[in-house]
Write an enzyme that holds these catalytic residues in place. Sequence first.
Site, PDB file in Angstrom:
ATOM      1  N   HIS A   8     -55.055 -12.680  16.428  1.00 47.71           N
ATOM      2  CA  HIS A   8     -54.269 -13.384  17.444  1.00 47.71           C
ATOM      3  C   HIS A   8     -53.662 -14.673  16.886  1.00 47.71           C
ATOM      4  CE1 HIS A   8     -54.214 -16.069  21.169  1.00 47.71           C
ATOM      5  NE2 HIS A   8     -53.353 -15.110  21.449  1.00 47.71           N
ATOM      6  N   HIS A  50     -46.161 -20.545  19.298  1.00 46.51           N
ATOM      7  CA  HIS A  50     -46.623 -20.114  20.623  1.00 46.51           C
ATOM      8  C   HIS A  50     -45.922 -20.827  21.772  1.00 46.51           C
ATOM      9  CE1 HIS A  50     -49.191 -20.114  24.207  1.00 46.51           C
ATOM     10  NE2 HIS A  50     -49.419 -18.857  23.857  1.00 46.51           N
TER      11      HIS A  50
HETATM   12  O1  G3P Z   1     -50.502 -11.172  23.202  1.00 48.11           O
HETATM   13  C1  G3P Z   1     -51.753 -11.591  23.666  1.00 48.11           C
HETATM   14  C2  G3P Z   1     -51.798 -13.060  23.912  1.00 48.11           C
HETATM   15  O2  G3P Z   1     -51.275 -13.708  22.791  1.00 48.11           O
HETATM   16  C3  G3P Z   1     -51.054 -13.462  25.142  1.00 48.11           C
HETATM   17  O3  G3P Z   1     -51.204 -14.785  25.464  1.00 48.11           O
HETATM   18  O4  G3P Z   1     -50.620 -17.147  25.506  1.00 48.11           O
HETATM   19  O5  G3P Z   1     -52.024 -16.288  23.650  1.00 48.11           O
HETATM   20  O6  G3P Z   1     -49.608 -15.725  23.764  1.00 48.11           O
HETATM   21  P1  G3P Z   1     -50.843 -16.031  24.534  1.00 48.11           P
HETATM   22 MG    MG Z   2     -49.346 -14.309  22.115  1.00 48.24          MG
END
Ligand code: G3P
Ligand code: MG
Length: 244
Positions: A8, A50
Amino acid sequence: MKTQVYAHRGASGYAPENTIAAFRRAIDMGADGIELDVHLSRDGRLVVIHDETVDRTSNGRGYVRDKTLKELRELDFSFGVDGFAGEKIPTLEEVYALLTPTGLKINVEIKSDIVLYPGIESALVELQKQAGMAGRILYSSFNHYSLRTLRSFDPGCKIGLLYSGILADPWVYAKYMDANALHPQFRALLMPGLFENCLKEGLELNVWTVNTPEYLEKCIGAGCTAVITNYPDVARGIRDRMGA
Ligand code: G3P
Ligand code: MG
């Protein structure tokens, strides 16, 4: 099929999120894939970050959409983490170049749910073609219109529907959207029938952001298609131990 481990924002538990350092670490840790977030700069470049602003993750301030790539590149994205000084914001093109020789899959999350970024979908399809990445990318977004627009440019692309609440029978909606995958937040896995119905409908179930051993075990044990985690090494360790 065994549960895939997606890093992630790269291996963001160990390196500043969404940087080349975090993606390299994910490769070294044996992740099966990488999840990253994309926005558009003022001059229309796809950049990996992000938030809508650079405030939290760099030494600068302001919106990504208001800065050119050159201006973004002047900022330090080490996020104050020792050993990563000078880490820059990557372009999506650079990340594709890094991942091309690896077998890793890529989950590109289109961050078009707050700033809409007109043109981001066609830019993504264009870059995918140039980079020869078709077939390796799974696009996801909280903005499902964006995914539909993407499909209008590339009818064969894979799309995953991101959501953060608890939806009733989301697999019905996923079929309506002709999606390939559902991307629920990890607590949604506890809702009855989600896994069984995804399996029945041929949908991938890719769960985020699963960082604790307790939930990693639950997701892997339930047979999720993928877990999206900041700690790909921990997830792999649990998967190996469970023999899943
Ligand atoms: O794609 C999964 C996750 O990344 C979604 O939330 O806010 O971490 O981008 P975020
Ligand atoms: Mg994400």
